[in-house]
Enzyme design. Structure first.
Site, PDB file in Angstrom:
ATOM      1  N   PRO A  89      32.929  -7.822 -28.503  1.00  0.00           N
ATOM      2  CA  PRO A  89      32.627  -6.548 -29.583  1.00  0.00           C
ATOM      3  C   PRO A  89      33.843  -6.692 -30.389  1.00  0.00           C
ATOM      4  CG  PRO A  89      32.936  -5.773 -28.324  1.00  0.00           C
ATOM      5  CD  PRO A  89      33.107  -6.667 -27.191  1.00  0.00           C
ATOM      6  N   ASN A  90      33.615  -7.066 -31.770  1.00  0.00           N
ATOM      7  CA  ASN A  90      34.269  -6.256 -33.336  1.00  0.00           C
ATOM      8  C   ASN A  90      35.302  -7.723 -33.292  1.00  0.00           C
ATOM      9  OD1 ASN A  90      33.671  -3.428 -33.853  1.00  0.00           O
ATOM     10  ND2 ASN A  90      33.949  -3.028 -31.842  1.00  0.00           N
ATOM     11  N   ARG A 103      39.888  -6.164 -39.987  1.00  0.00           N
ATOM     12  CA  ARG A 103      39.964  -5.476 -39.076  1.00  0.00           C
ATOM     13  C   ARG A 103      41.765  -5.035 -37.798  1.00  0.00           C
ATOM     14  NH1 ARG A 103      38.652  -5.646 -32.293  1.00  0.00           N
ATOM     15  NH2 ARG A 103      38.825  -3.804 -31.843  1.00  0.00           N
ATOM     16  N   TYR A 118      46.170  -6.866 -35.204  1.00  0.00           N
ATOM     17  CA  TYR A 118      45.338  -7.980 -35.020  1.00  0.00           C
ATOM     18  C   TYR A 118      45.249  -9.287 -35.580  1.00  0.00           C
ATOM     19  CZ  TYR A 118      42.744  -4.971 -31.768  1.00  0.00           C
ATOM     20  OH  TYR A 118      42.077  -3.903 -31.086  1.00  0.00           O
ATOM     21  N   ASN A 143      38.201 -12.824 -24.316  1.00  0.00           N
ATOM     22  CA  ASN A 143      38.507 -11.817 -24.448  1.00  0.00           C
ATOM     23  C   ASN A 143      37.547 -10.722 -24.583  1.00  0.00           C
ATOM     24  OD1 ASN A 143      40.164  -9.622 -26.356  1.00  0.00           O
ATOM     25  ND2 ASN A 143      40.417 -10.488 -27.850  1.00  0.00           N
ATOM     26  N   ALA A 200      36.403  -4.582 -26.225  1.00  0.00           N
ATOM     27  CA  ALA A 200      36.833  -3.065 -25.519  1.00  0.00           C
ATOM     28  C   ALA A 200      36.145  -2.909 -24.545  1.00  0.00           C
ATOM     29  CB  ALA A 200      36.159  -2.242 -26.041  1.00  0.00           C
ATOM     30  N   GLU A 218      42.475 -13.822 -19.013  1.00  0.00           N
ATOM     31  CA  GLU A 218      42.184 -13.215 -19.875  1.00  0.00           C
ATOM     32  C   GLU A 218      43.225 -13.563 -21.466  1.00  0.00           C
ATOM     33  OE1 GLU A 218      42.114  -9.458 -18.273  1.00  0.00           O
ATOM     34  OE2 GLU A 218      41.206  -8.139 -18.725  1.00  0.00           O
ATOM     35  N   HIS A 229      44.506 -10.910 -24.316  1.00  0.00           N
ATOM     36  CA  HIS A 229      43.596  -9.574 -25.924  1.00  0.00           C
ATOM     37  C   HIS A 229      45.322 -10.068 -26.579  1.00  0.00           C
ATOM     38  CE1 HIS A 229      41.351  -7.094 -23.036  1.00  0.00           C
ATOM     39  NE2 HIS A 229      42.356  -7.456 -22.518  1.00  0.00           N
ATOM     40  N   ARG A 245      49.415   0.389 -26.144  1.00  0.00           N
ATOM     41  CA  ARG A 245      48.147   1.739 -26.770  1.00  0.00           C
ATOM     42  C   ARG A 245      47.632   2.829 -25.603  1.00  0.00           C
ATOM     43  NH1 ARG A 245      44.002  -2.542 -29.974  1.00  0.00           N
ATOM     44  NH2 ARG A 245      43.936  -0.705 -30.579  1.00  0.00           N
TER      45      ARG A 245
HETATM   46  C1  DQA Z   1      41.465  -6.564 -27.409  1.00  0.00           C
HETATM   47  C2  DQA Z   1      42.211  -4.933 -26.991  1.00  0.00           C
HETATM   48  C3  DQA Z   1      41.197  -4.473 -26.736  1.00  0.00           C
HETATM   49  O1  DQA Z   1      41.494  -2.767 -26.273  1.00  0.00           O
HETATM   50  C4  DQA Z   1      39.989  -3.474 -28.126  1.00  0.00           C
HETATM   51  O2  DQA Z   1      39.339  -2.568 -27.434  1.00  0.00           O
HETATM   52  C5  DQA Z   1      39.934  -5.001 -28.828  1.00  0.00           C
HETATM   53  C6  DQA Z   1      40.695  -6.297 -28.628  1.00  0.00           C
HETATM   54  C7  DQA Z   1      42.671  -6.728 -28.040  1.00  0.00           C
HETATM   55  O3  DQA Z   1      42.324  -8.664 -28.108  1.00  0.00           O
HETATM   56  O4  DQA Z   1      44.034  -7.100 -28.038  1.00  0.00           O
HETATM   57  O5  DQA Z   1      38.951  -4.995 -29.012  1.00  0.00           O
HETATM   58  O6  DQA Z   1      41.068  -6.794 -26.036  1.00  0.00           O
END
Ligand code: DQA
Length: 142
Positions: free
Chosen positions: A9-10, A17, A22, A71, A74, A95, A97, A104
């Site tokens: 998501p997102n 964003r 990011y 990735n 959240a 994985e 991020h 954070r």
């Molecule tokens: C994320 C880190 C997560 O905590 C966050 O909710 C994201 C992006 C990252 O790529 O740093 O959506 O996965």
């Protein structure tokens, strides 16, 4: 070699964003670069904001992949269902991020997915996806 990249998501909003976390490059642009950097790899890409769709994609596309780079955004911090899907599919998975989640909020410090993965790449920006592909490639050729 076939590698499936899954973004949660997102992450469709990368480039717009929260650029302080990011960056300002969209994933579509970066994906083109990845495909140029790894011409020997067939890179499949799936993004969704919905947990069920991510699980379905793991079932459907993950089965045919030699490796997975995920990735989950959240959902990494909340989804036992996604972790179960990774275990069910049983493919070598890394994985990623983009941001350093350990710098954070504490709710970002735990991921349900980590135990189902070979390892994690955290905080190295989009380059983390390229490093993950490089590792999976090297493992396959060793
Ligand atoms: C994320 C880190 C997560 O905590 C966050 O909710 C994201 C992006 C990252 O790529 O740093 O959506 O996965």
């Amino acid at each position: 070699m076939r590698i499936l990249i899954i973004n949660g998501p997102n992450l469709n909003l990368l480039g717009h964003r929260e650029p302080q976390w990011y960056g300002n490059v969209s994933f579509e642009t970066f994906l083109e670069e990845l495909r140029q950097r790894f011409p020997q790899v067939q890179i499949e890409y799936f993004q969704s904001n919905s947990e069920g769709a991510l699980i379905d994609s793991l079932h459907q596309l993950g089965q045919q992949a030699d490796g997975i780079v995920i990735n989950a955004g959240a959902y990494a911090h909340t989804s036992i269902a996604l972790a179960d899907a990774l275990a069910a599919v049983g493919r070598p998975t890394i994985e990623v991020h983009i941001s350093n989640v350990f710098a954070r909020e504490t709710y970002r410090h735990h991921s349900y997915l980590t135990a189902r993965c070979i390892g994690c790449i955290i905080g190295l920006g989009l380059e983390g996806y390229a490093l993950a592909i490089e590792y999976l490639l090297r493992q396959q050729n060793s």
